[in-house]
Design a protein around this motif. Structure first.
Motif, PDB file in Angstrom:
ATOM      1  N   ALA A  40      -4.908   5.004   3.336  1.00  0.00           N
ATOM      2  CA  ALA A  40      -5.943   3.960   3.300  1.00  0.00           C
ATOM      3  C   ALA A  40      -6.229   3.499   4.728  1.00  0.00           C
ATOM      4  CB  ALA A  40      -5.479   2.786   2.447  1.00  0.00           C
ATOM      5  N   ALA A  76      -5.060   0.018   5.734  1.00  0.00           N
ATOM      6  CA  ALA A  76      -3.622  -0.140   5.969  1.00  0.00           C
ATOM      7  C   ALA A  76      -3.240   0.352   7.365  1.00  0.00           C
ATOM      8  CB  ALA A  76      -2.826   0.591   4.903  1.00  0.00           C
ATOM      9  N   ASN A  92       0.834  -1.203   0.000  1.00  0.00           N
ATOM     10  CA  ASN A  92       0.000   0.000   0.000  1.00  0.00           C
ATOM     11  C   ASN A  92       0.870   1.256   0.000  1.00  0.00           C
ATOM     12  OD1 ASN A  92      -2.669   1.434   0.420  1.00  0.00           O
ATOM     13  ND2 ASN A  92      -1.496   2.130   2.192  1.00  0.00           N
ATOM     14  N   ARG A  93       1.933   1.240   0.789  1.00  0.00           N
ATOM     15  CA  ARG A  93       2.847   2.391   0.827  1.00  0.00           C
ATOM     16  C   ARG A  93       3.471   2.628  -0.548  1.00  0.00           C
ATOM     17  NH1 ARG A  93       6.937   2.427   5.616  1.00  0.00           N
ATOM     18  NH2 ARG A  93       4.998   2.786   6.712  1.00  0.00           N
ATOM     19  N   ALA A 134      -0.200   5.862   6.313  1.00  0.00           N
ATOM     20  CA  ALA A 134      -1.011   5.456   5.162  1.00  0.00           C
ATOM     21  C   ALA A 134      -2.279   6.288   5.128  1.00  0.00           C
ATOM     22  CB  ALA A 134      -1.348   3.979   5.269  1.00  0.00           C
ATOM     23  N   GLU A 146       0.824   4.341  -2.596  1.00  0.00           N
ATOM     24  CA  GLU A 146       0.507   5.701  -2.154  1.00  0.00           C
ATOM     25  C   GLU A 146       1.678   6.663  -2.301  1.00  0.00           C
ATOM     26  OE1 GLU A 146      -0.982   5.591   1.860  1.00  0.00           O
ATOM     27  OE2 GLU A 146      -2.925   4.802   1.250  1.00  0.00           O
TER      28      GLU A 146
END
Length: 134
Positions: free
Chosen positions: A49, A52, A27-28, A47, A31
């Motif tokens: 999200a 996350a 996710n990182r 994060a 993003e």
């Protein structure tokens, strides 16, 4: 010597705890990009999200609880106190930790609490077996 169920589920729990961070890092990457992901993040880097963020909290909780579960399961094994009950407790603990991480990431509060409580009760059972309560 074959591995005891208590050690088997301790190994699975440790492995699972060790890989929970993978979706957080992916996710990182999405993003923030590769370079910012590879840099040491400052305390302000979080994060965006929500899942996350919640999974990062679940990961921390898994680490904190592994420190309790693993010694109990290892002591049961070393002292040869394993029974069908301790094997079941170890298996249920593993399943509860997986469920805890999933429902935590999904943001399901009651299910998260139920999964945590199931894992805690398994720890109590293992401790009780060691202390001669069961």
């Amino acid at each position: 010597m074959p591995i005891s169920p208590e050690l088997f589920y301790t190994a699975l729990t440790a492995l699972f705890t060790g890989v929970i961070w993978v979706p957080i890092i992916l996710n990182r990457l999405l993003e923030q990009g590769l370079w910012n992901t590879l840099k040491t993040p400052g305390p302000e880097v979080r994060a965006t999200a929500a899942w996350a963020v919640r999974l990062a909290y679940a990961h921390r909780n898994a680490i904190e609880n592994l420190v309790v579960f693993a010694p109990l399961a290892i002591i049961v094994h070393i002292l040869q106190l394993g029974t069908a009950g301790t094997a079941s407790a170890a298996a249920i603990y593993f399943a509860a930790r997986v469920a805890h991480a999933v429902v935590y990431a999904l943001g399901i509060p009651l299910a998260r609490t139920m999964a945590f409580t199931a894992g805690f009760l398994c720890q109590v059972f293992l401790a009780g077996r060691i202390l001669g309560w069961f």
